[in-house]
Each structure stands twice: as structure tokens, then as C-alpha cells.
Enzyme design. Structure first.
Site, mmCIF file in Angstrom:
data_model
loop_
_atom_site.group_PDB
_atom_site.id
_atom_site.type_symbol
_atom_site.label_atom_id
_atom_site.label_comp_id
_atom_site.label_asym_id
_atom_site.label_seq_id
_atom_site.Cartn_x
_atom_site.Cartn_y
_atom_site.Cartn_z
ATOM 1 N N SER A 159 3.531 0.194 -9.455
ATOM 2 C CA SER A 159 4.948 -0.092 -9.278
ATOM 3 C C SER A 159 5.188 -1.529 -9.718
ATOM 4 O O SER A 159 5.255 -2.448 -8.901
ATOM 5 C CB SER A 159 5.346 0.099 -7.802
ATOM 6 O OG SER A 159 6.717 -0.132 -7.622
ATOM 7 N N SER A 179 8.909 -2.097 -1.705
ATOM 8 C CA SER A 179 7.958 -0.986 -1.714
ATOM 9 C C SER A 179 8.603 0.304 -2.213
ATOM 10 O O SER A 179 9.670 0.288 -2.833
ATOM 11 C CB SER A 179 7.356 -0.810 -0.313
ATOM 12 O OG SER A 179 6.208 0.012 -0.367
ATOM 13 N N ILE A 183 -2.608 -9.345 -12.723
ATOM 14 C CA ILE A 183 -2.884 -8.131 -13.490
ATOM 15 C C ILE A 183 -3.444 -8.462 -14.877
ATOM 16 O O ILE A 183 -4.274 -7.724 -15.422
ATOM 17 C CB ILE A 183 -1.608 -7.272 -13.623
ATOM 18 C CG1 ILE A 183 -1.127 -6.795 -12.253
ATOM 19 C CG2 ILE A 183 -1.828 -6.088 -14.552
ATOM 20 C CD1 ILE A 183 -2.065 -5.873 -11.519
ATOM 21 N N GLY A 192 0.769 -1.241 0.000
ATOM 22 C CA GLY A 192 0.000 0.000 0.000
ATOM 23 C C GLY A 192 0.794 1.282 0.000
ATOM 24 O O GLY A 192 0.278 2.338 0.362
ATOM 25 N N GLY A 193 2.055 1.228 -0.463
ATOM 26 C CA GLY A 193 2.864 2.444 -0.491
ATOM 27 C C GLY A 193 2.256 3.543 -1.333
ATOM 28 O O GLY A 193 2.249 4.723 -0.945
ATOM 29 N N CYS A 250 10.352 -5.062 -10.434
ATOM 30 C CA CYS A 250 11.605 -4.489 -10.924
ATOM 31 C C CYS A 250 12.619 -5.560 -11.309
ATOM 32 O O CYS A 250 13.602 -5.263 -11.986
ATOM 33 C CB CYS A 250 12.206 -3.565 -9.865
ATOM 34 S SG CYS A 250 12.697 -4.422 -8.339
#
Length: 339
Positions: free
Chosen positions: A75, A324, A56, A13-14, A78
Site C-alpha cells: 500500500s 491503513s 523501500i 500491519g493491515g 497515497c
């Protein structure tokens, strides 16, 4: 206008906290992530937000339209763009979610604003090129940044790529990746913050936080060690406490002069081949310890109201925080996006 937000790859939840930090009108309508444990943390802190435990790739233009959102905060993973992840880029299946979003964007006319965060290195990837192509096709204007929390006065190094996109012009030039925010938006710098501002009281530090003897003996020279007056720490990764090198800083409660004196004595003993036991006692006198999850959350600008559910293990906490964002930095960027 009110902003209705869909948070993708939502983690703990960042982005939601960053949206709150930005203090713009609106709310997060829904969040989506495939990690059930991260979703549990999210739901614990935001019980009124719909948290979807879905891939997603299950998103469709119809589902996004039904949510009636006009902003996407995301986000994506990565790992496809890191050395540890072998930099497989679009050939890594963890890139599939972002590629799916790229395919959706031209079909989602109601989404007017997008903020995307990723690791530094994303900007030279094929995934980056695909993302910009999708923005162009969907009619967005965009601005790109590579920023670090230390630029905002936060004592943590976490350089990240950011892209702001919207369907109206920006009031500042783009055309290249910016390494600072425009001067008219530099209202978010925190002056004079040191590590001491973020530490927990000593009585809240458990014995599990202190470095084991084996790590002190074998790995201490590889570590980034900081004291209370420091204004910078390493980037904390999901492997913090699991690997010794390059995963985050270690804290020493002594002042820097005292710490340097102890290390000089340890070095002398090593050169003179004195007993290992004596060297270990000197190293133990430094009281070196890991930063706690709460302290790392503070370094990443999570508010003190943020909590982990009681069932979350320390290992999970470090992994979630390492994956995060810095809430303050993203909050400033959301203000710019919505200006």
C-alpha cells in the site's frame, strides 16, 4: 501452494491481517516500512515476523530472492495522488518507492502474485501507468478495482483503488476498472452491520473523546454526525480529531429523531439571536464525541486482538489508522488473487 509474502509499505500491519483473513495457506515472511513508530506497532502484533526498518529503495532483486517470497502485498503512499498532497504524482518523492518497485518487478521472477492498494485517483496518474507498464514487462496479468467497504456491508466509506496481478490468467474479464467483485466471489458481504455493532461500552469512553466547547460552538455544522443505527460513516483520515471538517464522522448517542429535534432548537436560537450559552448547553446535551481508535479499527475490520503498544499516543493511533486499509475488503481480494 503455500504463499510466502513480502509486505511493503507495511505500516501497522493491515495487509498482514488481511492475509490472515483470507485464510489461504502460507505466511508473511517479512515486512518493510520506513516509519519506526508504525514498525513498533507491527512488531507488537506480529512478533515472529521480520520487520525491516528500511527505505523501500534499499530493496534489490537479490534481497527479494533471498527471502524466497512469491507474493507482494503493498500500500504505497497515497499523498502524491490526493488534493491535500497537491497531486504531484511522480514528481513527489513519496512516489519514489513505488517507482523503485516498478524497476524491480521485471527482475524478480519468483514473485508470482501482487496486490497493491492506493487512494482513488491513483488510476489516473502517471504512477499508475508506470505500474501497469512494469506489470506488462514482467509478464503479469492484472485486474483493477475501485471498491468501498459499504459494498461489503461495512458501515464506513473508504473508496480505494486495488490492483491484483499474477502470472496466470484470471477467470473473469478485465480491460477496465471494475466497480464490484465478480459475482462468483461475493462471499464476503456482512449483512446488517450498524454502528452500534462496533461501539465500545460507555464506561470505556474517556472525557478526551467528547468535543470541546469551542469545537461545538464554531465547527459543529461542518461535521458528519452519525447515530447508532447508521450504516455509513465518512472515511477516517490521519487528520481525524485534528481538523474538524472532512476527516471522519462524529458519534451522537441519541437516536436520529432526538438529535434532529435538538439541532432544530439550536437553529431557532441562532435565528433569534438568543444567548450563545443556551445554544452551547443544547449542543452539549447531544454528547457528541469522536470515535475512539478501537472503534475506528473495528470499522476498518481490524480484529479485536489488534493492539497498540502502551507508548503509542492517541494522535499516532489516529494517524496510523488513517493511513491503513480495510482488512476485510483486502482479505476478499487476496482470496480472489489466490483462486
Amino acid at each position: 501452494m503455500d504463499f510466502h509474502v513480502l509486505e511493503l509499505f507495511s505500516g501497522i500491519g493491515g495487509m498482514h491481517y488481511a492475509f490472515r483473513s483470507a485464510a489461504v495457506p502460507g505466511k508473511v515472511i517479512a515486512a518493510m516500512d520506513i516509519n519506526t513508530n508504525a514498525n513498533a506497532v507491527y512488531a507488537h502484533n506480529f512478533p515472529t515476523t521480520s520487520v525491516c526498518n528500511n527505505n523501500i529503495q534499499s530493496l534489490t532483486p537479490e534481497k527479494i530472492e533471498k527471502l524466497n517470497v512469491n507474493m507482494i502485498l503493498m500500500s504505497p503512499p497515497c499523498q502524491p495522488h490526493t488534493r491535500v498532497g497537491n497531486r504531484l504524482d511522480v514528481d513527489d518523492n513519496r512516489s519514489d518507492g513505488l517507482q523503485h518497485i516498478c524497476n524491480l518487478l521485471p527482475l524478480c521472477q519468483g514473485v508470482q502474485y501482487i496486490l497493491m492498494e492506493n487512494v482513488k485517483g491513483f488510476e489516473i496518474s502517471k504512477a499508475h501507468d508506470q505500474f501497469l507498464d512494469a506489470l506488462r514487462l514482467a509478464g503479469y496479468q492484472w485486474r483493477e478495482f475501485i471498491l468501498c467497504p459499504t459494498q461489503f456491508g461495512i458501515p464506513n466509506s473508504r473508496r480505494r483503488y486495488y490492483c491484483l496481478a499474477r502470472k496466470k490468467e484470471f477467470c473473469f474479464d478485465g480491460g477496465h476498472i471494475l466497480d464490484d467483485i465478480p459475482i462468483e466471489f461475493r462471499m464476503g458481504v456482512i449483512d446488517g452491520m450498524m454502528i452500534s455493532n462496533l461501539l465500545l461500552p460507555d464506561n470505556l469512553i474517556g472525557p478526551e473523546c467528547y468535543l470541546p466547547d469551542k469545537i461545538l460552538s464554531k465547527r459543529v455544522w461542518l461535521m458528519d454526525i452519525v447515530t447508532a443505527e447508521a450504516r455509513k460513516t465518512m472515511c477516517f483520515t490521519k487528520a481525524y480529531t485534528y481538523y474538524s471538517e472532512g476527516t471522519g464522522s462524529i458519534y451522537c448517542p441519541l437516536n436520529k429523531k432526538e438529535m434532529d429535534i435538538v439541532f432544530a432548537k439550536v437553529k431557532e436560537l441562532e435565528l433569534s439571536e438568543e444567548s450563545e450559552a443556551l445554544r452551547l448547553e443544547l449542543l452539549k446535551s447531544l454528547k457528541l464525541r469522536y470515535f475512539t481508535p478501537r472503534e475506528i479499527a473495528r470499522l476498518m475490520s481490524f480484529p479485536n486482538t489488534f493492539e497498540f503498544p502502551t507508548e503509542t499516543t492517541n494522535r499516532q493511533k489516529y494517524r496510523f489508522l488513517g493511513n491503513s486499509i480495510n482488512v476485510h475488503v483486502v482479505g476478499v481480494l487476496i482470496k480472489i488473487l489466490c483462486s
